[in-house]
Write a protein that holds these residues in place. Sequence first.
Motif, short mmCIF file in Angstrom:
data_model
loop_
_atom_site.label_atom_id
_atom_site.label_comp_id
_atom_site.label_asym_id
_atom_site.label_seq_id
_atom_site.Cartn_x
_atom_site.Cartn_y
_atom_site.Cartn_z
N GLU A 46 0.87 -1.06 0.00
CA GLU A 46 -0.07 0.10 -0.06
C GLU A 46 0.85 1.19 -0.09
OE1 GLU A 46 -3.87 2.21 2.39
OE2 GLU A 46 -3.18 0.21 2.91
N SER A 47 1.96 1.34 0.85
CA SER A 47 2.95 2.43 0.92
C SER A 47 3.45 2.76 -0.55
CB SER A 47 3.93 2.20 1.77
OG SER A 47 3.44 2.24 3.27
N GLU A 48 3.95 1.50 -1.23
CA GLU A 48 4.39 1.54 -2.37
C GLU A 48 3.48 2.30 -3.49
OE1 GLU A 48 6.25 -2.26 -3.04
OE2 GLU A 48 7.56 -1.93 -1.66
N ALA A 49 2.28 1.66 -3.48
CA ALA A 49 1.34 2.25 -4.46
C ALA A 49 0.95 3.82 -4.21
CB ALA A 49 -0.05 1.53 -4.29
N LEU A 50 1.04 3.95 -2.97
CA LEU A 50 0.23 5.56 -2.59
C LEU A 50 1.32 6.41 -2.94
CD1 LEU A 50 -1.83 4.88 0.52
CD2 LEU A 50 -2.68 5.08 -1.69
N ALA A 51 2.41 6.05 -3.08
CA ALA A 51 3.89 6.92 -3.33
C ALA A 51 3.65 7.43 -4.67
CB ALA A 51 5.10 6.35 -2.98
N LEU A 52 3.00 6.34 -5.37
CA LEU A 52 3.12 6.51 -6.95
C LEU A 52 2.00 7.71 -7.21
CD1 LEU A 52 3.43 3.20 -8.26
CD2 LEU A 52 5.26 4.68 -8.34
N ALA A 53 1.02 8.03 -6.42
CA ALA A 53 -0.07 8.98 -6.82
C ALA A 53 0.39 10.35 -6.22
CB ALA A 53 -1.27 8.49 -5.60
N ALA A 54 0.25 11.24 -7.49
CA ALA A 54 0.54 12.67 -7.39
C ALA A 54 -0.67 13.58 -7.37
CB ALA A 54 1.58 13.19 -8.36
N PRO A 55 -0.99 14.04 -6.21
CA PRO A 55 -2.41 14.85 -6.33
C PRO A 55 -1.96 16.11 -7.10
CG PRO A 55 -1.44 14.98 -4.15
CD PRO A 55 -0.53 14.06 -5.01
N GLY A 56 -0.81 16.85 -7.03
CA GLY A 56 -0.64 18.18 -7.76
C GLY A 56 -0.50 18.08 -9.14
N GLY A 57 -0.29 19.32 -9.85
CA GLY A 57 0.07 19.27 -11.23
C GLY A 57 -1.16 19.41 -12.10
N CYS A 58 -2.30 19.48 -11.63
CA CYS A 58 -3.48 19.38 -12.76
C CYS A 58 -3.85 20.94 -12.95
CB CYS A 58 -4.78 18.52 -12.10
SG CYS A 58 -4.38 16.79 -12.46
N GLU A 59 -4.39 21.09 -14.11
CA GLU A 59 -4.91 22.58 -14.37
C GLU A 59 -6.46 22.64 -14.49
OE1 GLU A 59 -3.01 23.95 -17.72
OE2 GLU A 59 -0.87 23.75 -17.27
N ASP A 60 -6.94 21.34 -14.67
CA ASP A 60 -8.34 21.27 -14.56
C ASP A 60 -8.97 20.25 -13.94
OD1 ASP A 60 -10.85 19.67 -16.41
OD2 ASP A 60 -11.01 21.88 -16.28
N VAL A 61 -9.96 20.07 -13.30
CA VAL A 61 -10.62 19.07 -12.40
C VAL A 61 -10.90 17.69 -13.15
CG1 VAL A 61 -13.16 19.67 -12.38
CG2 VAL A 61 -12.23 18.43 -10.50
N GLY A 62 -11.07 17.99 -14.65
CA GLY A 62 -11.27 16.85 -15.57
C GLY A 62 -9.81 16.16 -15.39
N GLN A 63 -8.80 16.53 -15.07
CA GLN A 63 -7.59 15.90 -14.96
C GLN A 63 -7.50 14.85 -13.94
OE1 GLN A 63 -4.99 19.28 -15.66
NE2 GLN A 63 -4.82 18.59 -17.87
N CYS A 64 -8.26 15.13 -12.88
CA CYS A 64 -8.12 14.51 -11.55
C CYS A 64 -8.98 13.00 -11.65
CB CYS A 64 -9.00 15.40 -10.29
SG CYS A 64 -8.15 16.92 -10.18
N ARG A 65 -8.32 11.95 -10.89
CA ARG A 65 -8.68 10.72 -10.96
C ARG A 65 -8.83 10.10 -9.58
NH1 ARG A 65 -9.00 12.46 -15.43
NH2 ARG A 65 -8.14 11.35 -17.28
N SER A 66 -9.54 8.99 -9.52
CA SER A 66 -9.52 8.27 -8.10
C SER A 66 -9.34 7.03 -8.53
CB SER A 66 -10.61 8.75 -7.14
OG SER A 66 -11.85 8.08 -7.77
N ALA A 67 -8.76 5.97 -7.35
CA ALA A 67 -8.74 4.70 -7.71
C ALA A 67 -8.81 3.78 -6.56
CB ALA A 67 -7.19 4.24 -8.35
N PRO A 68 -9.50 2.70 -6.52
CA PRO A 68 -9.57 1.94 -5.44
C PRO A 68 -8.47 1.35 -4.68
CG PRO A 68 -10.30 0.73 -7.28
CD PRO A 68 -9.84 1.96 -7.66
N VAL A 69 -8.26 1.28 -3.30
CA VAL A 69 -7.28 0.92 -2.59
C VAL A 69 -7.65 -0.09 -1.63
CG1 VAL A 69 -5.48 1.51 -0.74
CG2 VAL A 69 -6.18 3.18 -2.57
N GLY A 70 -6.75 -1.46 -2.01
CA GLY A 70 -6.91 -2.49 -1.06
C GLY A 70 -8.14 -3.42 -1.22
N ALA A 71 -8.62 -4.45 -0.37
CA ALA A 71 -9.58 -5.14 -0.45
C ALA A 71 -10.14 -5.61 0.96
CB ALA A 71 -9.37 -6.48 -1.18
N LYS A 72 -11.62 -5.16 0.87
CA LYS A 72 -12.39 -5.49 2.00
C LYS A 72 -12.42 -6.88 2.21
CE LYS A 72 -15.13 -2.36 3.89
NZ LYS A 72 -16.24 -1.31 4.18
#
Length: 138
Positions: A46-72
């Motif tokens: 999980e730490s390795e995966a989350l380290a790859l996610a960069a929330p900054g750098g977008c100019e438009d909200v349409g460039q923002c994404r979300s992805a599922p983390v883990g498994a319940k």
Amino acid sequence: MVKTWVKMGMGCVLLWAGVASAQETSEPEARAGYQSCDRAEIDQLESEALALAAPGGCEDVGQCRSAPVGAKACGGPRSHVVYCATSTDEDRLLKALERLEKREGQFNQQCDVFSTCEFISPPELELVEGQCRAVTPS
């Protein structure tokens, strides 16, 4: 003595002249299974995966994404990570999250993990000063 594995829910219980859990029995295969119920590998993935996610750098909200983390244990993700698609290696992130989901699913089944069965929906996204983030409900 007779050993029998009985499927109960998402895991197995060892029945042996009464009921004994994996940690209570002296059977090597049961002890080995119990010893592998350490979340360190899951936490590392999980730490390795989350380290790859960069929330900054977008100019438009349409460039923002979300992805599922883990498994319940009941199914579905534990949470979602928010990131900017233009500043994140999306392919690498999604592959890392897929490895995490697969391994945590195996862990949940092997270790008889229980969880709530509520569905964790993907968040609504917003862009604030170039940073993608989940909208906080008011």
